[in-house]
Scaffold this motif. Structure first.
Motif, PDB file in Angstrom:
ATOM      1  N   GLY A  32       0.791  -1.221   0.000  1.00 12.90           N
ATOM      2  CA  GLY A  32       0.000   0.000   0.000  1.00 12.90           C
ATOM      3  C   GLY A  32       0.820   1.267   0.000  1.00 12.90           C
ATOM      4  O   GLY A  32       0.282   2.363   0.112  1.00 12.90           O
ATOM      5  N   GLY A  33       2.142   1.142  -0.101  1.00 15.29           N
ATOM      6  CA  GLY A  33       2.985   2.316  -0.236  1.00 15.29           C
ATOM      7  C   GLY A  33       3.535   2.890   1.053  1.00 15.29           C
ATOM      8  O   GLY A  33       4.222   3.906   1.026  1.00 15.29           O
ATOM      9  N   ARG A  34       3.274   2.246   2.196  1.00 18.73           N
ATOM     10  CA  ARG A  34       3.842   2.752   3.446  1.00 18.73           C
ATOM     11  C   ARG A  34       5.264   2.233   3.595  1.00 18.73           C
ATOM     12  O   ARG A  34       5.566   1.118   3.200  1.00 18.73           O
ATOM     13  CB  ARG A  34       2.981   2.301   4.626  1.00 18.73           C
ATOM     14  N   ALA A  35       6.144   3.045   4.170  1.00 20.09           N
ATOM     15  CA  ALA A  35       7.545   2.652   4.366  1.00 20.09           C
ATOM     16  C   ALA A  35       8.069   3.205   5.680  1.00 20.09           C
ATOM     17  O   ALA A  35       7.691   4.295   6.094  1.00 20.09           O
ATOM     18  CB  ALA A  35       8.410   3.158   3.217  1.00 20.09           C
ATOM     19  N   GLU A  36       8.924   2.428   6.320  1.00 23.17           N
ATOM     20  CA  GLU A  36       9.641   2.885   7.506  1.00 23.17           C
ATOM     21  C   GLU A  36      11.088   3.114   7.076  1.00 23.17           C
ATOM     22  O   GLU A  36      11.740   2.191   6.604  1.00 23.17           O
ATOM     23  CB  GLU A  36       9.582   1.830   8.601  1.00 23.17           C
ATOM     24  N   LEU A  37      11.556   4.342   7.216  1.00 21.91           N
ATOM     25  CA  LEU A  37      12.921   4.693   6.831  1.00 21.91           C
ATOM     26  C   LEU A  37      13.681   5.186   8.053  1.00 21.91           C
ATOM     27  O   LEU A  37      13.160   5.962   8.845  1.00 21.91           O
ATOM     28  CB  LEU A  37      12.926   5.801   5.781  1.00 21.91           C
ATOM     29  N   SER A  92      10.778  10.155   2.754  1.00 20.74           N
ATOM     30  CA  SER A  92      11.080   9.881   4.158  1.00 20.74           C
ATOM     31  C   SER A  92      10.225  10.722   5.101  1.00 20.74           C
ATOM     32  O   SER A  92       9.922  10.283   6.211  1.00 20.74           O
ATOM     33  CB  SER A  92      12.570  10.093   4.447  1.00 20.74           C
ATOM     34  N   ASP A  93       9.815  11.911   4.685  1.00 17.64           N
ATOM     35  CA  ASP A  93       8.978  12.759   5.537  1.00 17.64           C
ATOM     36  C   ASP A  93       7.578  12.177   5.732  1.00 17.64           C
ATOM     37  O   ASP A  93       7.016  12.265   6.817  1.00 17.64           O
ATOM     38  CB  ASP A  93       8.853  14.169   4.951  1.00 17.64           C
ATOM     39  N   ARG A  94       7.047  11.572   4.686  1.00 15.48           N
ATOM     40  CA  ARG A  94       5.687  11.020   4.744  1.00 15.48           C
ATOM     41  C   ARG A  94       5.664   9.517   5.022  1.00 15.48           C
ATOM     42  O   ARG A  94       4.592   8.949   5.202  1.00 15.48           O
ATOM     43  CB  ARG A  94       4.961  11.294   3.429  1.00 15.48           C
ATOM     44  N   GLY A  95       6.831   8.865   5.001  1.00 14.34           N
ATOM     45  CA  GLY A  95       6.871   7.429   5.214  1.00 14.34           C
ATOM     46  C   GLY A  95       6.174   6.667   4.102  1.00 14.34           C
ATOM     47  O   GLY A  95       5.402   5.739   4.339  1.00 14.34           O
ATOM     48  N   ARG A  96       6.471   7.044   2.868  1.00 11.22           N
ATOM     49  CA  ARG A  96       5.823   6.439   1.691  1.00 11.22           C
ATOM     50  C   ARG A  96       6.878   5.987   0.686  1.00 11.22           C
ATOM     51  O   ARG A  96       7.992   6.499   0.663  1.00 11.22           O
ATOM     52  CB  ARG A  96       4.899   7.454   1.000  1.00 11.22           C
TER      53      ARG A  96
END
Length: 110
Positions: A32-37, A92-96
């Motif tokens: 779904g496009g979410r990411a943890e950076l 990285s700001d939006r976690g996407r």
């Protein structure tokens, strides 16, 4: 700084002159496009320095940060034809994150 991205092949970045800032990221992608950076490493590269990356651990960004020294001219070597690989770009700001088709240079969604 460029947007945060992957290449899908090995990469080496070496400034010939000036200062190039390089950030290497740890990433966990979710459906779904979410990411943890999380920032794994940040270096101010100067002549004689090299940053290398190998997939799947090749998520990075780079560029010149004003005030860190002269603008760089950098040699960027890629391990293969970039038109062959699907890649990702990250916010990285939006976690996407989003996938990029082979040959798509990507762009910032900000």
């Amino acid at each position: 700084m460029a947007y945060t991205h992957s290449h899908g092949c090995w990469v080496a970045i070496a400034p010939v002159r000036g200062v190039e800032t390089h950030q290497h990221w740890n990433v966990v992608r979710h459906p779904g496009g979410r990411a943890e950076l999380s920032l794994a490493d940040e270096r101010a590269l100067r002549r004689g320095d090299v940053a290398t990356l190998v997939p799947p651990d090749d998520v990075h960004n780079h560029g010149h940060v004003p005030g860190t020294g002269p603008s760089p001219y950098s040699l960027i070597l890629l391990g293969d034809d970039m038109l062959l690989f699907e890649r990702e770009e990250y916010d990285s700001d939006r976690g996407r994150w989003r996938g990029l088709a082979a040959g798509d240079p990507g762009r910032s969604n900000r």
